[in-house]
Design a protein around this motif. Structure first.
Motif, PDB file in Angstrom:
ATOM      1  N   MET A  73      39.355  71.476  53.310  1.00  4.55           N
ATOM      2  CA  MET A  73      40.094  70.561  53.021  1.00  4.55           C
ATOM      3  C   MET A  73      38.818  68.941  52.591  1.00  4.55           C
ATOM      4  O   MET A  73      38.763  69.087  53.525  1.00  4.55           O
ATOM      5  N   ARG A  77      46.537  68.241  58.445  1.00 10.42           N
ATOM      6  CA  ARG A  77      46.924  69.945  57.484  1.00 10.42           C
ATOM      7  C   ARG A  77      48.081  70.019  57.918  1.00 10.42           C
ATOM      8  O   ARG A  77      47.803  70.537  59.105  1.00 10.42           O
ATOM      9  N   CYS A 120      42.089  65.816  46.036  1.00 13.10           N
ATOM     10  CA  CYS A 120      41.973  66.239  46.875  1.00 13.10           C
ATOM     11  C   CYS A 120      40.999  67.996  46.902  1.00 13.10           C
ATOM     12  O   CYS A 120      41.027  67.874  45.202  1.00 13.10           O
ATOM     13  N   ALA A 165      39.106  71.839  47.768  1.00 15.40           N
ATOM     14  CA  ALA A 165      39.598  73.119  48.714  1.00 15.40           C
ATOM     15  C   ALA A 165      37.902  73.467  47.968  1.00 15.40           C
ATOM     16  O   ALA A 165      37.636  73.886  46.870  1.00 15.40           O
ATOM     17  N   TYR A 196      32.550  71.820  47.492  1.00 16.42           N
ATOM     18  CA  TYR A 196      33.921  72.174  46.887  1.00 16.42           C
ATOM     19  C   TYR A 196      34.644  72.983  45.759  1.00 16.42           C
ATOM     20  O   TYR A 196      33.776  72.622  44.113  1.00 16.42           O
TER      21      TYR A 196
END
Length: 118
Positions: free
Chosen positions: A34, A72, A96, A98, A105
């Motif tokens: 993340m 996290r 944000c 992932a 990402y």
């Protein structure tokens, strides 16, 4: 597919703090690397911080190291960004993201605005 929703942005005075949160839709959240990025008006998107899947290794951009902390909670499918000693130059939309492989990402949230007044 992972749906990411950021929250916690707002207006704060210089020197203040904010805590951003990112909620993920998938129960396999723990398998994703993340990250947080930010983009100020007229500028490119910059890397802010990242955290590994389970071992919790953290990485920070030079301009935020020592002021921001990424964490996290895999049980709650969330990642946080604690931002302290905020400066006007931290003003940006914070995203944000992932990553499946830990390199590029794959999934992005819509962003949350952070404004730091001088």
């Amino acid at each position: 597919q992972v749906h990411l929703v950021e929250s916690g942005g707002g207006l704060v005075q210089a020197g203040g703090s904010l805590r951003l949160s990112c909620a993920a839709s998938r129960q396999s959240f723990g398998s994703y690397f993340m990250g947080w990025f930010r983009q100020a008006p007229g500028k490119e998107r910059d890397f802010v911080a990242a955290i590994s899947r389970s071992e919790g290794r953290t990485y920070y951009g030079h301009s935020v190291r020592g002021r921001f902390t990424i964490s996290r909670d895999n049980a709650k499918n969330t990642v946080h960004l604690q931002m302290n000693s905020l400066k006007p130059e931290d003003t940006a939309v914070y995203f944000c993201a992932a990553s499946v492989q830990g390199s590029e990402y794959d999934y992005w949230g819509q962003g949350t605005q952070v404004t730091v007044s001088s």
